[in-house]
Design an enzyme around this catalytic site. Sequence first.
Site, short mmCIF file in Angstrom:
data_model
loop_
_atom_site.label_atom_id
_atom_site.label_comp_id
_atom_site.label_asym_id
_atom_site.label_seq_id
_atom_site.Cartn_x
_atom_site.Cartn_y
_atom_site.Cartn_z
N GLU A 252 1.28 82.79 26.81
CA GLU A 252 0.20 83.28 26.60
C GLU A 252 -0.35 83.49 25.16
OE1 GLU A 252 -1.84 83.99 29.01
OE2 GLU A 252 -0.46 83.92 31.11
N CYS A 286 -6.43 89.24 22.57
CA CYS A 286 -6.32 87.73 22.60
C CYS A 286 -7.64 87.35 23.22
CB CYS A 286 -5.17 87.23 23.35
SG CYS A 286 -5.08 88.07 24.90
P1 NAD Z 1 3.37 86.08 16.99
O1 NAD Z 1 3.02 84.84 17.78
O2 NAD Z 1 3.57 86.36 15.47
O3 NAD Z 1 4.67 87.03 17.60
C1 NAD Z 1 4.70 87.49 18.93
C2 NAD Z 1 6.02 87.77 19.31
O4 NAD Z 1 6.79 86.60 19.04
C3 NAD Z 1 6.71 88.89 18.33
O5 NAD Z 1 7.45 89.62 19.13
C4 NAD Z 1 7.36 88.21 17.31
O6 NAD Z 1 8.58 88.70 16.82
C5 NAD Z 1 8.04 86.86 18.19
N1 NAD Z 1 8.13 85.62 17.60
C6 NAD Z 1 7.18 84.77 16.67
N2 NAD Z 1 7.69 83.80 16.35
C7 NAD Z 1 8.73 83.48 17.47
C8 NAD Z 1 9.76 82.19 17.62
N3 NAD Z 1 9.59 81.17 16.87
N4 NAD Z 1 10.50 82.56 18.32
C9 NAD Z 1 10.67 83.61 19.28
N5 NAD Z 1 9.85 84.63 19.04
C10 NAD Z 1 9.12 84.68 17.94
O7 NAD Z 1 2.14 87.11 17.31
P2 NAD Z 1 1.58 88.40 17.09
O8 NAD Z 1 0.91 88.59 15.54
O9 NAD Z 1 2.54 89.46 17.26
O10 NAD Z 1 0.36 88.71 18.30
C11 NAD Z 1 -0.86 88.50 17.97
C12 NAD Z 1 -1.12 87.06 18.70
O11 NAD Z 1 -0.81 87.35 20.21
C13 NAD Z 1 -2.22 86.54 18.72
O12 NAD Z 1 -2.28 85.29 18.31
C14 NAD Z 1 -2.80 86.96 20.08
O13 NAD Z 1 -4.08 86.09 20.45
C15 NAD Z 1 -1.86 86.85 20.84
N6 NAD Z 1 -1.90 87.25 22.31
C16 NAD Z 1 -2.14 86.45 23.63
C17 NAD Z 1 -2.21 87.26 24.71
C18 NAD Z 1 -2.49 86.32 26.06
O14 NAD Z 1 -2.18 87.08 26.78
N7 NAD Z 1 -3.02 85.21 26.06
C19 NAD Z 1 -1.95 88.51 24.74
C20 NAD Z 1 -1.84 89.27 23.46
C21 NAD Z 1 -1.57 88.71 22.42
#
Ligand code: NAD
Length: 484
Positions: A252, A286
């Site tokens: 997501e 998001c």
């Molecule tokens: P992020 O991708 O930086 O991090 C999300 C999570 O993944 C965190 O727990 C982080 O520690 C972990 N992570 C990051 N890179 C990783 C990797 N390579 N391997 C494993 N884990 C990893 O995102 P964020 O800044 O925490 O959240 C904001 C983003 O999330 C926005 O882009 C938003 O649109 C998206 N989001 C999407 C939805 C949806 O349902 N589509 C819902 C909420 C947020």
Amino acid sequence: MTLDRDAFFIDGGWAAPATTDTLQVVSPHTEEVVATVPEGSAADVDAAVAAARRAFDEGPWPRMAPEERIEVVQAFSALYAGKLAEMADLITTEMGAPTSFANLAQSPAPWMQIEAFLGIARAFPWEERRPGALGPEVIVRREPVGVVAAIPPWNVPQFTTISKVVPALLAGDTVVVKPAPETPLDAYLMAELLAEAGVPAGVVNIVAAGREVGAHLVAHPGIDKVAFTGSTAAGRTIAAVCGEQLKRVSLELGGKSAAIVLDDADLAETMEGLKFTALMNSGQACVAQTRILASRRNYDTVVEALAETVAGMAVGDPADPATEVGPMVAQRQQERVEKYIALGQEEGARVVVGGNGMPEGLDRGWYVRPTVFADVDNRMRIAQEEIFGPVLSVIPYDDVDDAVRIANDSDYGLAGTVWTSDADAGLDVARRVRAGTYGVNTYTMDFAAPFGGHKASGLGREFGPEGLAQYTELKSVYTSAPAM
Ligand code: NAD
């Protein structure tokens, strides 16, 4: 009462961390440390995966009948229902969600998900007998997928954790949850409720950590499926690892959704609706519809109405029930939004409300000024890239075909809305926009229906029977020899 913690939830109990590293949870409103918790290392993740693996390979959970698991999740739901206010407060404390939003989407919504999944699980075709093509009958089973790595982001931490943990539990999987480093506190409360509900040891394990340790979890050979919510950039990296290892994966990801305002829309109702759909969670959502599409004929009227609406929104302390826009989660997020506000002006867009700098009356906290840009071309970076803050772009269109073209001119395809007094015209637009979810004069996620993204917004679906199915593997059992 201190919110500090000194252990991880592993194998049904509180486990001492492998290192002395800690995460500091900082209030986005006061910039003061509100809690210190251990930071997970690769060794902690290894211990959590080993516990989940044992619980899956040898424990009772995957072998129980779906009805027995439903009973345990039902007990969890009842306990969760008693903690809704505490959960909302914790999330406001750790990530600055305005109380008005926290008491809606951050807390009751996850519990509503649990209840919806329970209903779906009761009606789910766990083992189905269908007429065979060659013999009289074939059995199709939906079996657990294995050990799931659940990785939520910080913006809606419980919402995105429950959307993974609960279908995994109902399906008979075991789970390792890695909360984002900004928001570990809500997951501790969830762990206490799971233990109290009688979920067996090792079925859910929780280790908060940063992205490097997250990457270790994704690549771990003990993991069968990764369920991730977060940025598209991280999603691509994770999908590549899962592709190489042929792990199941659901993603997501980000969005840059459009709200199409048709000329016959009730403007007052549209503005009230956009306050939520475009600016929920201070724009850190998001599904936020941050591109507002208005016809050239009506453009100035829509810009003026939106400017007045956004200028009138209460910005400040997220704990104040009157607050509509709170702080950004972290200083780096505040800086990111400030950069986009500067970039929009460099690209030639016109600030009609907001702009760079702190909102009036605030001198600390990671706040930005809610900003509306007019004269935006859809090819500008502020119209193409996810800003993840309270920054809206009003984009002109020629006619409805042009509006649909602009809405679809995006790498993303997560959500969208159309605002109109003609329900049929609204449905027509809904059918033509390439997005996983769409609203006509409203936007609410209904947990009975699948949620997810087209294009770079993701892979797979959460919620609905389709969401539960993502935590299962199919098996066909042939019991009758073909009649040749
Ligand atoms: P992020 O991708 O930086 O991090 C999300 C999570 O993944 C965190 O727990 C982080 O520690 C972990 N992570 C990051 N890179 C990783 C990797 N390579 N391997 C494993 N884990 C990893 O995102 P964020 O800044 O925490 O959240 C904001 C983003 O999330 C926005 O882009 C938003 O649109 C998206 N989001 C999407 C939805 C949806 O349902 N589509 C819902 C909420 C947020």
